[in-house]
Design a protein around this motif. Structure first.
Motif, PDB file in Angstrom:
ATOM      1  N   MET A   2       0.749  -1.185  -0.099  1.00 46.48           N
ATOM      2  CA  MET A   2      -0.120   0.042   0.139  1.00 46.48           C
ATOM      3  C   MET A   2       1.067   1.429  -0.032  1.00 46.48           C
ATOM      4  O   MET A   2       0.416   2.062  -0.551  1.00 46.48           O
ATOM      5  CB  MET A   2      -0.893  -0.109   1.186  1.00 46.48           C
ATOM      6  CG  MET A   2      -1.596   1.211   1.416  1.00 46.48           C
ATOM      7  SD  MET A   2      -2.766   1.580   0.126  1.00 46.48           S
ATOM      8  CE  MET A   2      -4.201   0.641   0.580  1.00 46.48           C
ATOM      9  N   GLU A   3       2.135   1.017   0.801  1.00 47.01           N
ATOM     10  CA  GLU A   3       2.939   2.428   0.911  1.00 47.01           C
ATOM     11  C   GLU A   3       3.462   2.800  -0.629  1.00 47.01           C
ATOM     12  O   GLU A   3       3.475   4.170  -0.759  1.00 47.01           O
ATOM     13  CB  GLU A   3       3.793   2.331   1.676  1.00 47.01           C
ATOM     14  CG  GLU A   3       3.516   2.099   3.332  1.00 47.01           C
ATOM     15  CD  GLU A   3       3.307   0.585   4.027  1.00 47.01           C
ATOM     16  OE1 GLU A   3       3.555  -0.345   2.953  1.00 47.01           O
ATOM     17  OE2 GLU A   3       2.685   0.604   4.807  1.00 47.01           O
ATOM     18  N   GLN A  35      -7.806   7.838  -1.139  1.00 47.64           N
ATOM     19  CA  GLN A  35      -8.895   6.675  -0.872  1.00 47.64           C
ATOM     20  C   GLN A  35      -9.756   6.473  -2.088  1.00 47.64           C
ATOM     21  O   GLN A  35     -10.206   5.756  -2.692  1.00 47.64           O
ATOM     22  CB  GLN A  35      -9.490   6.838   0.456  1.00 47.64           C
ATOM     23  CG  GLN A  35     -10.711   5.691   0.728  1.00 47.64           C
ATOM     24  CD  GLN A  35     -11.503   6.057   1.971  1.00 47.64           C
ATOM     25  OE1 GLN A  35     -11.306   7.001   2.556  1.00 47.64           O
ATOM     26  NE2 GLN A  35     -12.482   5.271   1.956  1.00 47.64           N
ATOM     27  N   CYS A  91      -5.582  -3.402  -4.641  1.00 51.37           N
ATOM     28  CA  CYS A  91      -5.613  -3.302  -3.108  1.00 51.37           C
ATOM     29  C   CYS A  91      -6.619  -2.586  -2.442  1.00 51.37           C
ATOM     30  O   CYS A  91      -7.659  -2.309  -3.227  1.00 51.37           O
ATOM     31  CB  CYS A  91      -4.283  -2.598  -2.712  1.00 51.37           C
ATOM     32  SG  CYS A  91      -4.610  -0.678  -3.469  1.00 51.37           S
ATOM     33  N   SER A  92      -6.670  -2.775  -1.058  1.00 50.26           N
ATOM     34  CA  SER A  92      -7.813  -2.265  -0.277  1.00 50.26           C
ATOM     35  C   SER A  92      -8.034  -0.826  -0.554  1.00 50.26           C
ATOM     36  O   SER A  92      -7.147  -0.018  -0.647  1.00 50.26           O
ATOM     37  CB  SER A  92      -7.463  -2.498   1.168  1.00 50.26           C
ATOM     38  OG  SER A  92      -8.533  -1.777   2.186  1.00 50.26           O
ATOM     39  N   HIS A  93      -9.125  -0.026  -0.382  1.00 48.68           N
ATOM     40  CA  HIS A  93      -9.390   1.230  -0.682  1.00 48.68           C
ATOM     41  C   HIS A  93      -9.894   1.672   0.735  1.00 48.68           C
ATOM     42  O   HIS A  93     -10.524   2.881   0.762  1.00 48.68           O
ATOM     43  CB  HIS A  93     -10.358   1.637  -1.773  1.00 48.68           C
ATOM     44  CG  HIS A  93     -11.575   0.978  -1.841  1.00 48.68           C
ATOM     45  ND1 HIS A  93     -11.856  -0.280  -1.896  1.00 48.68           N
ATOM     46  CD2 HIS A  93     -12.871   1.535  -1.239  1.00 48.68           C
ATOM     47  CE1 HIS A  93     -13.148  -0.541  -1.867  1.00 48.68           C
ATOM     48  NE2 HIS A  93     -13.935   0.493  -1.358  1.00 48.68           N
ATOM     49  N   SER A  94      -9.758   1.026   1.952  1.00 46.32           N
ATOM     50  CA  SER A  94     -10.632   1.345   3.048  1.00 46.32           C
ATOM     51  C   SER A  94      -9.735   2.619   3.446  1.00 46.32           C
ATOM     52  O   SER A  94      -8.511   2.638   3.543  1.00 46.32           O
ATOM     53  CB  SER A  94     -10.689   0.210   3.981  1.00 46.32           C
ATOM     54  OG  SER A  94      -9.130  -0.047   4.662  1.00 46.32           O
ATOM     55  N   GLY A 130      -9.189   3.324   6.533  1.00 48.02           N
ATOM     56  CA  GLY A 130      -8.189   2.733   7.863  1.00 48.02           C
ATOM     57  C   GLY A 130      -6.826   2.192   7.075  1.00 48.02           C
ATOM     58  O   GLY A 130      -5.828   2.726   7.412  1.00 48.02           O
ATOM     59  N   SER A 131      -6.976   1.723   6.016  1.00 43.63           N
ATOM     60  CA  SER A 131      -5.621   1.241   5.308  1.00 43.63           C
ATOM     61  C   SER A 131      -4.792   2.520   4.682  1.00 43.63           C
ATOM     62  O   SER A 131      -3.673   2.323   4.841  1.00 43.63           O
ATOM     63  CB  SER A 131      -6.020   0.135   4.050  1.00 43.63           C
ATOM     64  OG  SER A 131      -6.635  -1.051   4.417  1.00 43.63           O
ATOM     65  N   VAL A 132      -5.603   3.211   4.099  1.00 45.64           N
ATOM     66  CA  VAL A 132      -4.822   4.438   3.534  1.00 45.64           C
ATOM     67  C   VAL A 132      -4.366   5.347   4.958  1.00 45.64           C
ATOM     68  O   VAL A 132      -3.034   5.714   4.447  1.00 45.64           O
ATOM     69  CB  VAL A 132      -5.988   5.195   2.632  1.00 45.64           C
ATOM     70  CG1 VAL A 132      -5.236   6.519   2.286  1.00 45.64           C
ATOM     71  CG2 VAL A 132      -6.283   4.549   1.427  1.00 45.64           C
ATOM     72  N   THR A 134      -3.698   4.479   7.747  1.00 43.75           N
ATOM     73  CA  THR A 134      -2.154   3.827   8.366  1.00 43.75           C
ATOM     74  C   THR A 134      -1.209   3.923   7.786  1.00 43.75           C
ATOM     75  O   THR A 134       0.010   4.169   8.182  1.00 43.75           O
ATOM     76  CB  THR A 134      -2.759   2.406   8.664  1.00 43.75           C
ATOM     77  OG1 THR A 134      -3.872   2.208   9.585  1.00 43.75           O
ATOM     78  CG2 THR A 134      -1.663   1.558   9.289  1.00 43.75           C
ATOM     79  N   ALA A 135      -1.279   3.786   6.189  1.00 43.25           N
ATOM     80  CA  ALA A 135      -0.115   3.817   5.339  1.00 43.25           C
ATOM     81  C   ALA A 135       0.304   5.072   5.338  1.00 43.25           C
ATOM     82  O   ALA A 135       1.591   5.327   5.417  1.00 43.25           O
ATOM     83  CB  ALA A 135      -0.347   3.306   4.044  1.00 43.25           C
TER      84      ALA A 135
END
Length: 183
Positions: A1-2, A20, A31-34, A36-38, A40-41
């Motif tokens: 993701m990073e 996002q 990849c995830s588009h949540s 939270g994921s964005v 966090t990265a």
């Protein structure tokens, strides 16, 4: 993701929400588009000094816009120049096919039909992205980036996704016909 975020920030500074939404609209199959994921990265990248953020005022709202740093550009450059690794591409859904012989025949057929339906939906999404992408190719883009090369390889990624989806649709359709004839 990073690394995905670093690449997007090379193309244009964006807020977390804009990143996002871009991923959701164009890269959700990768990849995830949540949120939270964005977030966090982005936090991790900011702590590592690979991105910086500045607050901007848009109307009455404060937004945090992210910018890539030289360290982020260097990290991204090192990552993108590495050979792609075939062993990193995994499809855990193949485990379901591997064990499908343990399911009842009607369950197997239903699962395969549904997978074909999902892949047709994926193919439609990718075709819509391809149409948007072709529009982007014709539009005036900001200077400072070799846009023809950037867009060229983004186009290859879309072509790959469509070809992969079409392959899976055809392969699973043949399997479905075989299983319908001989469950």
């Amino acid at each position: 993701m990073e690394y995905l975020l670093l690449g997007l920030l090379i193309l244009s500074p964006m807020t977390g929400y804009e990143l996002q939404q871009f991923i959701k609209k164009n890269l959700a199959l990768i990849c995830s588009h949540s949120a939270g994921s964005v977030q966090t990265a982005l936090s991790k990248l900011e702590k590592e000094g690979k991105v910086t953020a500045s607050e901007i005022l848009t109307g009455k709202r404060r937004k945090k816009k992210f910018f890539i740093t030289d360290a982020g550009r260097s990290a991204f450059s090192g990552w993108v120049s590495q050979p792609m690794q075939a062993e990193k591409v995994k499809n855990m859904e193949l485990a379901r096919l591997f064990f499908a012989g343990l399911a009842r025949p009607e369950e197997r057929l239903a699962a395969i039909r549904d997978y074909i339906r999902q892949m047709k939906g994926t193919c439609q999404i990718l075709c819509a992205i391809r149409e948007q992408f072709q529009y982007l190719n014709r539009r005036e883009l900001p200077p400072g980036t070799d846009w023809p090369q950037v867009l060229r390889f983004q186009g290859y990624t879309i072509q790959y996704g469509i070809a992969a989806a079409e392959f899976e649709i055809n392969w699973y359709s043949r399997l479905l016909r075989e299983l319908e004839e001989q469950p």
